[in-house]
Design a protein around this motif. Structure first.
Motif, PDB file in Angstrom:
ATOM      1  N   ILE B   5       2.984 -34.502 -24.965  1.00 53.16           N
ATOM      2  CA  ILE B   5       2.769 -34.884 -26.352  1.00 53.16           C
ATOM      3  C   ILE B   5       1.423 -34.329 -26.798  1.00 53.16           C
ATOM      4  CG2 ILE B   5       2.379 -36.812 -27.926  1.00 53.16           C
ATOM      5  CD1 ILE B   5       4.162 -38.470 -25.976  1.00 53.16           C
ATOM      6  N   GLU B   6       1.433 -33.566 -27.891  1.00 56.44           N
ATOM      7  CA  GLU B   6       0.176 -32.988 -28.377  1.00 56.44           C
ATOM      8  C   GLU B   6      -0.814 -34.089 -28.725  1.00 56.44           C
ATOM      9  OE1 GLU B   6      -1.898 -30.459 -28.805  1.00 56.44           O
ATOM     10  OE2 GLU B   6      -0.511 -29.509 -27.415  1.00 56.44           O
ATOM     11  N   LYS B   7      -1.977 -33.985 -28.140  1.00 53.81           N
ATOM     12  CA  LYS B   7      -3.035 -34.942 -28.416  1.00 53.81           C
ATOM     13  C   LYS B   7      -3.569 -34.735 -29.831  1.00 53.81           C
ATOM     14  CE  LYS B   7      -4.835 -37.977 -25.490  1.00 53.81           C
ATOM     15  NZ  LYS B   7      -6.019 -37.560 -24.797  1.00 53.81           N
ATOM     16  N   ILE B   8      -3.489 -35.755 -30.636  1.00 53.64           N
ATOM     17  CA  ILE B   8      -4.059 -35.662 -31.970  1.00 53.64           C
ATOM     18  C   ILE B   8      -5.573 -35.800 -31.863  1.00 53.64           C
ATOM     19  CG2 ILE B   8      -4.184 -36.707 -34.266  1.00 53.64           C
ATOM     20  CD1 ILE B   8      -1.485 -35.629 -33.767  1.00 53.64           C
ATOM     21  N   ARG B   9      -5.952 -36.689 -31.019  1.00 52.57           N
ATOM     22  CA  ARG B   9      -7.367 -37.056 -30.968  1.00 52.57           C
ATOM     23  C   ARG B   9      -7.693 -37.445 -29.541  1.00 52.57           C
ATOM     24  NH1 ARG B   9      -9.912 -41.734 -34.886  1.00 52.57           N
ATOM     25  NH2 ARG B   9     -12.040 -41.605 -34.099  1.00 52.57           N
ATOM     26  N   CYS B  10      -8.727 -36.855 -28.991  1.00 52.78           N
ATOM     27  CA  CYS B  10      -9.048 -37.150 -27.599  1.00 52.78           C
ATOM     28  C   CYS B  10      -9.779 -38.491 -27.489  1.00 52.78           C
ATOM     29  CB  CYS B  10      -9.902 -36.044 -27.002  1.00 52.78           C
ATOM     30  SG  CYS B  10     -11.529 -35.960 -27.712  1.00 52.78           S
ATOM     31  N   ASP B  11      -9.877 -38.967 -26.292  1.00 53.25           N
ATOM     32  CA  ASP B  11     -10.478 -40.285 -26.048  1.00 53.25           C
ATOM     33  C   ASP B  11     -11.956 -40.322 -26.448  1.00 53.25           C
ATOM     34  OD1 ASP B  11      -8.025 -40.738 -25.031  1.00 53.25           O
ATOM     35  OD2 ASP B  11      -8.643 -40.756 -22.935  1.00 53.25           O
ATOM     36  N   CYS B  12     -12.619 -39.221 -26.218  1.00 49.52           N
ATOM     37  CA  CYS B  12     -14.050 -39.143 -26.512  1.00 49.52           C
ATOM     38  C   CYS B  12     -14.374 -39.586 -27.922  1.00 49.52           C
ATOM     39  CB  CYS B  12     -14.550 -37.711 -26.355  1.00 49.52           C
ATOM     40  SG  CYS B  12     -14.974 -37.286 -24.679  1.00 49.52           S
ATOM     41  N   THR B  13     -13.609 -39.086 -28.870  1.00 52.02           N
ATOM     42  CA  THR B  13     -13.921 -39.365 -30.273  1.00 52.02           C
ATOM     43  C   THR B  13     -13.747 -40.840 -30.601  1.00 52.02           C
ATOM     44  OG1 THR B  13     -11.675 -38.931 -31.042  1.00 52.02           O
ATOM     45  CG2 THR B  13     -13.188 -37.071 -30.966  1.00 52.02           C
ATOM     46  N   VAL B  14     -12.977 -41.526 -29.772  1.00 50.25           N
ATOM     47  CA  VAL B  14     -12.857 -42.965 -29.952  1.00 50.25           C
ATOM     48  C   VAL B  14     -14.075 -43.666 -29.363  1.00 50.25           C
ATOM     49  CG1 VAL B  14     -11.466 -44.996 -29.444  1.00 50.25           C
ATOM     50  CG2 VAL B  14     -10.350 -42.798 -29.870  1.00 50.25           C
ATOM     51  N   ILE B  15     -14.434 -43.201 -28.163  1.00 49.53           N
ATOM     52  CA  ILE B  15     -15.621 -43.758 -27.505  1.00 49.53           C
ATOM     53  C   ILE B  15     -16.869 -43.502 -28.343  1.00 49.53           C
ATOM     54  CG2 ILE B  15     -17.091 -43.614 -25.453  1.00 49.53           C
ATOM     55  CD1 ILE B  15     -14.516 -42.618 -23.963  1.00 49.53           C
ATOM     56  N   HIS B  16     -16.957 -42.298 -28.894  1.00 44.94           N
ATOM     57  CA  HIS B  16     -18.130 -41.905 -29.686  1.00 44.94           C
ATOM     58  C   HIS B  16     -17.891 -42.127 -31.172  1.00 44.94           C
ATOM     59  CE1 HIS B  16     -18.433 -38.766 -26.230  1.00 44.94           C
ATOM     60  NE2 HIS B  16     -18.965 -39.907 -25.857  1.00 44.94           N
ATOM     61  N   GLU B  17     -17.003 -43.014 -31.499  1.00 45.64           N
ATOM     62  CA  GLU B  17     -16.540 -43.148 -32.878  1.00 45.64           C
ATOM     63  C   GLU B  17     -17.669 -43.318 -33.905  1.00 45.64           C
ATOM     64  OE1 GLU B  17     -13.531 -46.129 -33.417  1.00 45.64           O
ATOM     65  OE2 GLU B  17     -12.662 -44.926 -35.028  1.00 45.64           O
ATOM     66  N   ASP B  18     -18.643 -44.156 -33.577  1.00 49.14           N
ATOM     67  CA  ASP B  18     -19.731 -44.416 -34.514  1.00 49.14           C
ATOM     68  C   ASP B  18     -20.472 -43.139 -34.885  1.00 49.14           C
ATOM     69  OD1 ASP B  18     -19.063 -47.037 -34.518  1.00 49.14           O
ATOM     70  OD2 ASP B  18     -20.694 -47.702 -33.205  1.00 49.14           O
ATOM     71  N   ILE B  19     -20.825 -42.372 -33.851  1.00 50.74           N
ATOM     72  CA  ILE B  19     -21.569 -41.142 -34.094  1.00 50.74           C
ATOM     73  C   ILE B  19     -20.732 -40.146 -34.886  1.00 50.74           C
ATOM     74  CG2 ILE B  19     -22.479 -39.076 -32.974  1.00 50.74           C
ATOM     75  CD1 ILE B  19     -23.544 -40.912 -30.762  1.00 50.74           C
ATOM     76  N   VAL B  20     -19.507 -39.942 -34.453  1.00 49.89           N
ATOM     77  CA  VAL B  20     -18.636 -38.973 -35.118  1.00 49.89           C
ATOM     78  C   VAL B  20     -18.429 -39.339 -36.586  1.00 49.89           C
ATOM     79  CG1 VAL B  20     -16.341 -37.933 -35.163  1.00 49.89           C
ATOM     80  CG2 VAL B  20     -17.474 -38.318 -32.979  1.00 49.89           C
ATOM     81  N   ASN B  21     -18.208 -40.604 -36.832  1.00 51.73           N
ATOM     82  CA  ASN B  21     -18.019 -41.043 -38.220  1.00 51.73           C
ATOM     83  C   ASN B  21     -19.266 -40.844 -39.060  1.00 51.73           C
ATOM     84  OD1 ASN B  21     -15.349 -41.747 -38.135  1.00 51.73           O
ATOM     85  ND2 ASN B  21     -15.731 -43.879 -37.556  1.00 51.73           N
ATOM     86  N   LYS B  22     -20.392 -41.158 -38.465  1.00 49.71           N
ATOM     87  CA  LYS B  22     -21.658 -41.000 -39.186  1.00 49.71           C
ATOM     88  C   LYS B  22     -21.850 -39.536 -39.583  1.00 49.71           C
ATOM     89  CE  LYS B  22     -25.654 -40.202 -37.586  1.00 49.71           C
ATOM     90  NZ  LYS B  22     -26.861 -40.118 -36.732  1.00 49.71           N
ATOM     91  N   VAL B  23     -21.623 -38.653 -38.616  1.00 51.89           N
ATOM     92  CA  VAL B  23     -21.793 -37.225 -38.877  1.00 51.89           C
ATOM     93  C   VAL B  23     -20.789 -36.746 -39.919  1.00 51.89           C
ATOM     94  CG1 VAL B  23     -21.662 -34.924 -37.866  1.00 51.89           C
ATOM     95  CG2 VAL B  23     -22.773 -36.764 -36.604  1.00 51.89           C
ATOM     96  N   LYS B  24     -19.574 -37.246 -39.830  1.00 51.90           N
ATOM     97  CA  LYS B  24     -18.521 -36.847 -40.771  1.00 51.90           C
ATOM     98  C   LYS B  24     -18.923 -37.195 -42.203  1.00 51.90           C
ATOM     99  CE  LYS B  24     -13.614 -36.276 -40.546  1.00 51.90           C
ATOM    100  NZ  LYS B  24     -12.740 -36.074 -39.390  1.00 51.90           N
TER     101      LYS B  24
END
Lengths: 123, 123
Positions: B5-24
DNA sequence: TATACATATGAATGAGTACTCAAGTGTTCA
DNA sequence: TGAACACTTGAGTACTCATTCATATGTATA
């Protein structure tokens, strides 16, 4: 008969000789200019400029960047390789995760200087 | 059965969610970044960076630049066209001679900022 | 040890582009 | 008017390079 003789030097450069010579003397070394072009070329790609910008905000792993930019890990990884070769970014490993960050405080300054230009030219 | 199953989103981005969202959220508009990449791409070519540098020292005609850089008028003219389209250079006509000069005081600043980086990375 | 995960990498492909060549425009001057 | 000059421009070509795809490496974990 052979009429067309390839012009080595046009008349202008003789008329403007003083200026051309002055500029020629002041010109930076060939290598410096090639390095500089190489540097700006790295900034001159949408993917890489986004990566550089993102890393200027926070260190991130390949995975995060791929998600943030909506691109494949492979594509991101290839670009990070180029950026690392030119020492614009560095990385550290934490288990199986590789975190990338800017290797240079100039990166943001170059970025900002460019952005000032872009914003001004909009008007 | 379909295991992959094609990964939409890797686990990292969930773990690092706060940072990724802030940057986004902080991320500049897509268009600004594309314009910026376009700008740096213009600086990212040996011929064009030489032209820009030369014009930062003095206005010059096409002919002078061709002689200075040891290239054909045609090649120089093609590049000047790109630089003019992006309003990095402007020109004025004097009889049959066309003088080009920088259209922007930022050009030299961007150039200099890059040069600082290049010089430092040499060590 | 087998599996999943994070990343890296090599080859292939398609798009973009810097230069050359040939021909064009526009200006000056004899 | 015509020849020389300065420059521009369009098409063609050779080359670069960003991405994809498939596969490989290395780490953690069940």
């Amino acid at each position: 008969m052979g009429k067309k003789i390839e012009k080595i030097r046009c008349d202008c450069t003789v008329i403007h000789e003083d200026i051309v010579n002055k500029v020629k003397i002041l010109m930076p070394e060939e290598d410096s200019l090639l390095d500089l072009a190489e540097l700006f070329k790295l900034f001159g790609d949408p993917t890489r400029i986004k990566i550089l910008w993102a890393l200027s905000e926070s260190e991130m792993c390949v995975c995060d960047l791929a998600f943030l930019l909506n691109m494949t890990q492979s594509a991101i990884s290839h670009q990070l390789r180029l950026l690392k070769q030119s020492r614009l970014v560095k990385n550290r490993k934490e288990g199986k995760v590789v975190f990338y960050s800017l290797d240079d405080e100039h990166v943001k300054r170059i970025f900002d200087q460019g952005m000032i230009h872009v914003k001004e030219k909009l008007m």
